[in-house]
Design a protein around this motif. Structure first.
Motif, PDB file in Angstrom:
ATOM      1  N   ASN A  11     -91.987 129.127 -31.773  1.00  0.00           N
ATOM      2  CA  ASN A  11     -91.001 129.287 -30.687  1.00  0.00           C
ATOM      3  C   ASN A  11     -90.675 130.754 -30.511  1.00  0.00           C
ATOM      4  OD1 ASN A  11     -89.764 126.469 -32.155  1.00  0.00           O
ATOM      5  ND2 ASN A  11     -90.134 126.409 -29.966  1.00  0.00           N
ATOM      6  N   ARG A  12     -90.101 131.089 -29.362  1.00  0.00           N
ATOM      7  CA  ARG A  12     -89.598 132.445 -29.154  1.00  0.00           C
ATOM      8  C   ARG A  12     -88.158 132.510 -29.642  1.00  0.00           C
ATOM      9  NH1 ARG A  12     -92.784 132.365 -24.289  1.00  0.00           N
ATOM     10  NH2 ARG A  12     -91.016 131.699 -23.045  1.00  0.00           N
ATOM     11  N   TYR A  13     -87.816 133.590 -30.295  1.00  0.00           N
ATOM     12  CA  TYR A  13     -86.467 133.763 -30.821  1.00  0.00           C
ATOM     13  C   TYR A  13     -85.462 133.748 -29.661  1.00  0.00           C
ATOM     14  CZ  TYR A  13     -82.479 135.706 -33.293  1.00  0.00           C
ATOM     15  OH  TYR A  13     -81.238 135.898 -33.837  1.00  0.00           O
ATOM     16  N   ASP A  15     -84.738 131.053 -27.861  1.00  0.00           N
ATOM     17  CA  ASP A  15     -84.915 129.893 -26.979  1.00  0.00           C
ATOM     18  C   ASP A  15     -83.873 128.821 -27.284  1.00  0.00           C
ATOM     19  OD1 ASP A  15     -86.972 131.039 -25.635  1.00  0.00           O
ATOM     20  OD2 ASP A  15     -88.562 129.812 -26.507  1.00  0.00           O
ATOM     21  N   ASP A  38     -92.378 136.046 -32.569  1.00  0.00           N
ATOM     22  CA  ASP A  38     -92.353 135.069 -31.479  1.00  0.00           C
ATOM     23  C   ASP A  38     -93.711 134.391 -31.335  1.00  0.00           C
ATOM     24  OD1 ASP A  38     -89.754 135.437 -30.644  1.00  0.00           O
ATOM     25  OD2 ASP A  38     -90.252 136.699 -28.930  1.00  0.00           O
ATOM     26  N   VAL A  68     -87.258 141.015 -34.871  1.00  0.00           N
ATOM     27  CA  VAL A  68     -88.055 140.100 -34.051  1.00  0.00           C
ATOM     28  C   VAL A  68     -89.195 140.881 -33.407  1.00  0.00           C
ATOM     29  CG1 VAL A  68     -88.097 138.627 -32.001  1.00  0.00           C
ATOM     30  CG2 VAL A  68     -86.160 138.514 -33.579  1.00  0.00           C
ATOM     31  N   ARG A  70     -91.423 140.645 -30.439  1.00  0.00           N
ATOM     32  CA  ARG A  70     -91.379 139.906 -29.185  1.00  0.00           C
ATOM     33  C   ARG A  70     -92.763 139.390 -28.785  1.00  0.00           C
ATOM     34  NH1 ARG A  70     -86.285 138.219 -28.667  1.00  0.00           N
ATOM     35  NH2 ARG A  70     -84.778 139.924 -28.852  1.00  0.00           N
ATOM     36  N   SER A  71     -92.747 138.298 -28.023  1.00  0.00           N
ATOM     37  CA  SER A  71     -93.968 137.610 -27.620  1.00  0.00           C
ATOM     38  C   SER A  71     -94.951 138.554 -26.918  1.00  0.00           C
ATOM     39  CB  SER A  71     -93.619 136.454 -26.679  1.00  0.00           C
ATOM     40  OG  SER A  71     -94.766 135.735 -26.308  1.00  0.00           O
TER      41      SER A  71
END
Length: 376
Positions: A11-13, A15, A38, A68, A70-71
């Motif tokens: 999952n993305r942090y 969400d 992510d 984090v 990121r994606s």
């Protein structure tokens, strides 16, 4: 020396407050430096209207000891064809390594929720925990079931410890892949959802049926439509992200779609609802779930009616196999309910707190890094 843990999430942090965010944050607060990666997105995502990722591939500090990544984009078809999987695995590994250099991060432990890139795990030459929360081969889309299972089998074999939810089917599947998993069911933000105990003497229960969670391919629209038609005196509230067409439901007068709400906003809605529901279709995917929402419902004191998915039969809920039975179970749940029963549900649900689950994870991590073994 920093004790660095790399969290490879599905999952993305931000969400939603998932199992991944709970465990990763807890470890960062208890002596570890954590980078939460992510889930990557594919280039196909850019074809969707309005899709964009700000700061893609950038590493961001969220709090002390917690970062984090990121994606970032990869190619599609990595769950379907080996050639794309190898290509994306290389992109995935190199993107992570490049970003980690910015903070001199050298993971002692990989904590992964992704089964798709087992070679990446091996490249890091670190201890590995694989936490399996879904049957990844059963998701729709660009998936080759046999290929995904091959990847997951290798992921299990290269991992030092395998963890899964309270779902028996997932446990049995992972055991066949070569390791006996440790079972840690999903949990709940108990302090938040149990707050209703402070207002129990003035609580007014409304004639409303509530569903919280994703409204996706596994959501049984026909079942909910039947509820609306056969229980006209009840209002059905849908709370969550929607990815399927529910226009036929919204034509009914006794339904409201509230969209995605944060937990502190939908918890009070649960407290005053007559019943919480899990109206899922029965298939290979839902057979292997451990629904987060069921723990939230119970901690909020709400009676729960569910189709026979996942491990719900092991929990104190009403289970219905047909749409007629579902309606009947709702009626029974409402008629049998009382403030005393709600208090008991909430007090019993303390067992499911994320604090308790996270402490189990901390002990597993500490034992693994200190060289102690874990029994499944």
């Amino acid at each position: 020396m920093d004790r660095d843990i790399l969290f490879l999430s599905s999952n993305r942090y931000g969400d939603f407050p998932s199992r991944k965010t709970r465990f990763s944050k807890y470890l960062s607060e208890n002596g570890f430096r954590v980078v939460y990666v992510d889930s990557p997105h594919t280039y196909l995502a850019y074809l969707k209207s309005g899709f964009k990722v700000e700061n893609r591939g950038k590493i961001e500090q969220i709090s002390h000891n917690f970062y984090v990544l990121r994606s970032f984009p990869i190619f599609p078809f990595f769950k379907k064809y080996r050639v794309f999987n190898k290509l994306d695995e290389e992109i995935y590994f190199r993107s992570i390594v490049s970003s980690l250099k910015e903070i001199s991060f050298k993971p002692l432990l990989i904590f992964s929720y992704l089964p798709f890139f087992p070679e990446t795990i091996m490249h890091f030459k670190a201890k590995t925990i694989y936490d399996c929360v879904d049957d990844h081969a059963s998701f729709g889309g660009l998936v080759n079931r046999q290929f995904v299972n091959e990847l997951e089998k290798k992921m299990v074999q290269v991992s030092d410890i395998v963890i899964t939810t309270g779902n028996k089917f997932l446990k049995d599947k992972l055991r066949k892949f070569g390791k006996d998993p440790i079972q840690i069911p999903n949990g709940v933000d108990y302090p938040l959802f149990s707050k209703w105990l402070q207002i129990k003497d003035t609580l007014k229960i409304k004639k409303q049926i509530v569903y919280v969670g994703a409204i996706a391919s596994w959501f049984d629209i026909e079942l909910v439509k039947f509820l609306l038609e056969t229980l006209p005196d009840f209002e059905v509230l849908l709370i969550g992200f929607n990815s399927v067409d529910i226009s036929q439901l919204l034509k009914e007068r006794n339904i409201k779609f509230l969209g995605k709400l944060p937990q502190d906003q939908f918890a009070p809605i649960l407290w005053e609802s007559a019943v919480g529901i899990i109206p899922f279709k029965i298939n290979d995917l839902t057979k292997n779930i451990d629904p987060l929402k069921i723990y939230e419902y119970l901690a909020a004191g709400v009676p729960v009616v569910s189709t026979p998915v996942g491990n719900v039969s092991n929990l104190p809920v009403y289970v219905a196999s047909t749409k007629e039975d579902f309606v009947e179970k709702i009626k029974i749940a409402v008629n049998e309910d009382s403030i005393e029963k709600r208090i008991k549900r909430t007090l019993d649900a303390k067992e499911y707190s994320w604090e308790k689950r996270s402490l189990q994870i901390l002990r597993i991590v500490e034992d693994l890094l200190s060289g102690h073994s874990q029994d499944g």
